[in-house]
Write a protein that holds these residues in place. Structure first.
Motif, PDB file in Angstrom:
ATOM      1  N   MET A 117     -66.974  36.228 -21.775  1.00  0.00           N
ATOM      2  CA  MET A 117     -65.894  35.871 -21.165  1.00  0.00           C
ATOM      3  C   MET A 117     -65.005  35.087 -22.085  1.00  0.00           C
ATOM      4  N   ASN A 118     -63.869  35.318 -22.469  1.00  0.00           N
ATOM      5  CA  ASN A 118     -63.047  34.752 -23.513  1.00  0.00           C
ATOM      6  C   ASN A 118     -61.684  34.163 -22.735  1.00  0.00           C
ATOM      7  N   GLU A 119     -61.289  33.031 -22.460  1.00  0.00           N
ATOM      8  CA  GLU A 119     -60.249  32.652 -21.971  1.00  0.00           C
ATOM      9  C   GLU A 119     -59.126  32.580 -22.964  1.00  0.00           C
ATOM     10  N   VAL A 120     -57.947  33.001 -22.394  1.00  0.00           N
ATOM     11  CA  VAL A 120     -56.904  32.917 -23.093  1.00  0.00           C
ATOM     12  C   VAL A 120     -55.895  31.987 -22.800  1.00  0.00           C
ATOM     13  N   LYS A 121     -55.316  31.052 -23.417  1.00  0.00           N
ATOM     14  CA  LYS A 121     -54.898  29.590 -23.225  1.00  0.00           C
ATOM     15  C   LYS A 121     -53.400  29.696 -23.664  1.00  0.00           C
ATOM     16  N   ALA A 122     -52.673  29.087 -23.025  1.00  0.00           N
ATOM     17  CA  ALA A 122     -51.230  28.824 -23.213  1.00  0.00           C
ATOM     18  C   ALA A 122     -51.148  27.945 -24.653  1.00  0.00           C
ATOM     19  N   PRO A 123     -50.350  28.872 -25.721  1.00  0.00           N
ATOM     20  CA  PRO A 123     -50.348  28.171 -27.034  1.00  0.00           C
ATOM     21  C   PRO A 123     -49.365  27.058 -26.902  1.00  0.00           C
ATOM     22  N   LYS A 124     -48.594  26.956 -25.941  1.00  0.00           N
ATOM     23  CA  LYS A 124     -47.360  25.793 -25.699  1.00  0.00           C
ATOM     24  C   LYS A 124     -46.864  25.684 -24.110  1.00  0.00           C
ATOM     25  N   ASN A 125     -46.394  24.569 -23.840  1.00  0.00           N
ATOM     26  CA  ASN A 125     -45.670  24.496 -22.425  1.00  0.00           C
ATOM     27  C   ASN A 125     -44.860  25.553 -22.232  1.00  0.00           C
ATOM     28  N   CYS A 126     -44.874  26.146 -21.160  1.00  0.00           N
ATOM     29  CA  CYS A 126     -44.225  27.474 -20.851  1.00  0.00           C
ATOM     30  C   CYS A 126     -44.039  27.825 -19.383  1.00  0.00           C
ATOM     31  N   LYS A 127     -43.204  28.517 -19.093  1.00  0.00           N
ATOM     32  CA  LYS A 127     -43.263  29.120 -17.689  1.00  0.00           C
ATOM     33  C   LYS A 127     -43.581  30.447 -17.664  1.00  0.00           C
ATOM     34  N   ILE A 128     -44.282  30.996 -16.785  1.00  0.00           N
ATOM     35  CA  ILE A 128     -44.883  32.505 -16.511  1.00  0.00           C
ATOM     36  C   ILE A 128     -43.482  33.061 -15.969  1.00  0.00           C
ATOM     37  N   VAL A 129     -42.892  34.190 -16.561  1.00  0.00           N
ATOM     38  CA  VAL A 129     -41.891  34.899 -16.112  1.00  0.00           C
ATOM     39  C   VAL A 129     -42.477  35.933 -15.419  1.00  0.00           C
ATOM     40  N   LYS A 130     -43.437  36.733 -16.147  1.00  0.00           N
ATOM     41  CA  LYS A 130     -44.065  37.931 -15.650  1.00  0.00           C
ATOM     42  C   LYS A 130     -45.546  38.058 -16.256  1.00  0.00           C
ATOM     43  N   VAL A 131     -46.241  38.633 -15.319  1.00  0.00           N
ATOM     44  CA  VAL A 131     -47.558  39.190 -15.703  1.00  0.00           C
ATOM     45  C   VAL A 131     -47.528  40.444 -16.222  1.00  0.00           C
ATOM     46  N   LEU A 132     -47.682  40.803 -17.309  1.00  0.00           N
ATOM     47  CA  LEU A 132     -47.412  42.208 -18.015  1.00  0.00           C
ATOM     48  C   LEU A 132     -48.863  43.167 -17.885  1.00  0.00           C
ATOM     49  N   ALA A 133     -49.814  42.634 -17.549  1.00  0.00           N
ATOM     50  CA  ALA A 133     -51.210  43.408 -17.674  1.00  0.00           C
ATOM     51  C   ALA A 133     -51.750  43.386 -16.221  1.00  0.00           C
ATOM     52  N   GLU A 134     -52.230  44.463 -16.011  1.00  0.00           N
ATOM     53  CA  GLU A 134     -52.871  44.604 -14.483  1.00  0.00           C
ATOM     54  C   GLU A 134     -54.498  43.878 -14.578  1.00  0.00           C
ATOM     55  N   ASP A 135     -54.725  43.527 -13.430  1.00  0.00           N
ATOM     56  CA  ASP A 135     -55.910  43.062 -13.240  1.00  0.00           C
ATOM     57  C   ASP A 135     -57.196  43.973 -13.580  1.00  0.00           C
ATOM     58  N   GLY A 136     -58.116  43.888 -14.538  1.00  0.00           N
ATOM     59  CA  GLY A 136     -59.004  44.950 -14.619  1.00  0.00           C
ATOM     60  C   GLY A 136     -58.801  45.902 -15.753  1.00  0.00           C
ATOM     61  N   GLN A 137     -57.510  45.811 -16.516  1.00  0.00           N
ATOM     62  CA  GLN A 137     -56.987  46.714 -17.401  1.00  0.00           C
ATOM     63  C   GLN A 137     -57.553  46.523 -18.837  1.00  0.00           C
ATOM     64  N   ILE A 138     -57.828  47.643 -19.458  1.00  0.00           N
ATOM     65  CA  ILE A 138     -58.474  47.190 -20.885  1.00  0.00           C
ATOM     66  C   ILE A 138     -57.234  47.117 -21.709  1.00  0.00           C
ATOM     67  N   VAL A 139     -57.192  45.993 -22.675  1.00  0.00           N
ATOM     68  CA  VAL A 139     -55.997  45.690 -23.331  1.00  0.00           C
ATOM     69  C   VAL A 139     -56.494  45.998 -24.911  1.00  0.00           C
ATOM     70  N   ARG A 140     -55.648  46.108 -25.661  1.00  0.00           N
ATOM     71  CA  ARG A 140     -55.979  46.038 -27.110  1.00  0.00           C
ATOM     72  C   ARG A 140     -55.245  44.683 -27.872  1.00  0.00           C
ATOM     73  N   LYS A 141     -55.739  44.300 -28.968  1.00  0.00           N
ATOM     74  CA  LYS A 141     -55.222  43.385 -29.606  1.00  0.00           C
ATOM     75  C   LYS A 141     -53.792  43.430 -29.786  1.00  0.00           C
ATOM     76  N   GLY A 142     -53.075  42.489 -29.529  1.00  0.00           N
ATOM     77  CA  GLY A 142     -51.482  42.494 -29.698  1.00  0.00           C
ATOM     78  C   GLY A 142     -50.700  43.081 -28.331  1.00  0.00           C
ATOM     79  N   ASP A 143     -51.346  43.465 -27.311  1.00  0.00           N
ATOM     80  CA  ASP A 143     -50.801  44.037 -26.165  1.00  0.00           C
ATOM     81  C   ASP A 143     -50.323  42.790 -25.374  1.00  0.00           C
ATOM     82  N   GLN A 144     -49.092  43.026 -24.804  1.00  0.00           N
ATOM     83  CA  GLN A 144     -48.267  41.714 -24.039  1.00  0.00           C
ATOM     84  C   GLN A 144     -49.252  41.425 -22.810  1.00  0.00           C
TER      85      GLN A 144
END
Length: 149
Positions: A117-144
């Protein structure tokens, strides 16, 4: 069978030696699938999917770049291949929701790869406008994963 580096190398050699297109081994809760690329089929056209998920054709790098240009917001992208999880446990509260303001270093999601399990962390202070991936979805490197501002 123990799945160590030598065993994985032997599996790869057997694909060539016996003219196989795919080898799958599961032991101790770990599953390894090796597929030989077919001549004339670009790697981007290979389909990926978990047993409980339908396979999907991955975007080519050009398509991913074009989609990224269309977005009016910055994105936080997947740093690796893995399964995207919004919460730390099944059925748990998500790390972040649309509209949340997060500080740099805050956990946004988990990418699971090979039972790690690898946490993805916020690179800077920001506001989440939209979650672009679905829970349980397989993503590739570079996917938004998230649109942010």
């Amino acid at each position: 069978m123990k799945l160590d580096l030598e065993s994985i190398r032997n599996l790869a050699e057997n694909i060539e030696k016996y003219g196989l297109s795919e080898v799958a081994v599961e032991t101790g809760g770990v599953r390894v699938v090796m597929k030989k690329e077919k001549p004339g089929v670009p790697a981007e056209a290979v389909k990926y999917g978990a047993p409980d998920q339908p396979a999907r054709a991955d975007r080519t790098p050009a398509e991913a770049a074009e989609k990224k240009k269309e977005s009016a917001f910055e994105t936080i992208d997947a740093p690796m291949v893995g399964t995207f999880y919004r919460s730390p446990a099944p059925g748990g509260e998500p790390f972040v929701r649309e509209g949340d303001e997060v500080l740099a270093g805050a956990a946004l999601c988990i990418l699971e790869a090979m039972k790690l399990m690898n946490e993805v962390k916020a690179p800077k202070n920001c506001k989440i406008v939209k979650v672009l991936a679905e829970d349980g979805q397989i993503v590739r490197k570079g996917d938004q994963l998230f649109a942010v501002k």
